[in-house]
Design an enzyme around this catalytic site. Structure first.
Site: not given
Ligand code: PMP
Length: 360
Positions: A98, A172, A196
């Protein structure tokens, strides 16, 4: 999602009642986002979350759309405005998929660089902050405080000031938001997709220190400009109203559980039980350094990978769902978010032990 939240939402799906129990005659999805009923919902959500996470008054709480990935663009578009030509600098600590994605996306809007990376160790550790290559002109330093896929969590946030940096820290915290308290003295901006720990997909939480507003790039879309969203109390455009309502029910549930500190204790107990089972077995292993193992996302692997399909099949039959690891790393993964009760983890470890006894 906590079951009581789903049941409450179901009970008022077509007729929402206010805090005094007065029915509105319509469901939340049917309300104008400018109605007094919805205003009460969004204000309650903001107030309750501020209390739960102890967000100081000099931070704005924004409810937006686009999820975590959109924030990878929205953050640099908001923090990297420069008076003249040229690109502002932003530094990234890459500890998994991420934060890697965040860095890649930011290169479109600023001079984004990796300050440190654990890619050489397959993302099983957090590089020592003392060795981070932080630029003095960086507009921000980004970390993913819980790497959902690799199961790597910052158990304390870096103190950038102590590392000699004046840049604000951007986190994040999508996959561990509200699972533990946040030390806001170390944070400039935090963002999280809701899906989550906060509510349904479609809602994105941003917590931003007020002095970071007003530095957007000219190209930043108005609906994504934190300054405009903040000035309009998250109602600049139509926000994800149902998501905000569901999140407000989750926040009420968290308060009823004793707040974030109480949930954190429960999360520690759940994770400890699962890690003890993994570490104490000859069949399972988790490759992450002990000091940064996630309490929310526990990837684990079988020493005999050929048994994986049978493990998953048996788990499914036992009602233990969604244990397949992310496709980029394989193996297995238990995501034990706030709403997963201790009994759920107890059922998982009982199954893991019996699978090991009978198959290994
Ligand atoms: N950052 C983290 C830490 C994530 O776990 C996720 C999705 N699993 C995202 C960003 C991306 O999020 P989204 O699918 O809501 O764009």
């Amino acid at each position: 999602m906590p079951l009581p939240v789903l049941e409450r939402a179901a009970s008022e799906m077509s007729n929402w009642s206010d805090a005094q129990g007065r029915p509105s005659g319509m469901g939340v999805m049917e309300m104008s986002h400018r109605s007094s009923a919805f205003t009460a919902i969004v204000q309650h959500a903001e107030r309750t979350l501020r209390g739960l996470l102890a967000v100081p008054e000099h931070f704005k709480i924004l409810f937006m759309q686009g999820g975590g990935l959109a924030q990878n663009a929205i953050v640099p578009m908001n923090l990297c405005g420069l008076p003249g030509a040229g690109l502002a600098a932003a530094d990234f600590v890459v500890t998994g998929s991420w934060s890697q994605k965040s860095l890649q996306e930011a290169t479109k809007y600023c001079s984004a660089q990796s300050a440190a990376s654990s890619a050489d160790g397959s993302f099983h550790r957090i590089p020592d902050p003392a060795a981070w290559q932080l630029r003095s002109d960086a507009r921000y330093v980004h970390v993913c405080s819980n790497e959902t896929i690799h199961g790597v969590e910052f158990h304390s946030l870096p103190d950038l000031a102590a590392l000699g940096s004046k840049a604000p820290l951007v986190i994040d915290f999508s996959s561990h938001v509200a699972s533990r308290p946040v030390d806001w003295s170390k944070v400039g901006l935090a963002f999280a997709g809701a899906q989550k720990n906060l509510g349904p997909a479609g809602l994105t939480l941003v917590v931003v220190r007020e002095d970071l507003l007003g530095h957007a790039l000219d190209i930043c879309p108005s609906a994504m400009d934190y300054t405009k969203v903040a000035a309009n109390a998250s109602l600049y455009n139509t926000p994800p109203t149902f998501g905000i309502y569901m999140a407000s029910l989750v926040f009420d549930w968290l308060v009823a559980q004793g707040g974030v500190k109480a949930i954190e204790l429960r999360n520690i107990e759940k994770a400890a039980l699962l890690f003890q089972t993994i570490d104490g077995s000859d069949l399972y292993f988790n490759p992450v350094d002990a000091g940064c193992r996630s309490r929310m996302n526990v990837p684990f692997f079988l020493r005999e990978p050929a048994l994986e399909a049978a493990f998953l099949q048996g788990a499914q039959e036992a009602g233990l769902l969604q244990l397949k690891g992310h496709k980029s790393v394989g193996g297995l993964r238990a995501s034990i978010y706030n709403a997963m009760p201790l009994e759920g983890v107890q059922a998982l470890v009982a199954y893991m032990r019996s699978f090991e006894r009978t198959r290994a």
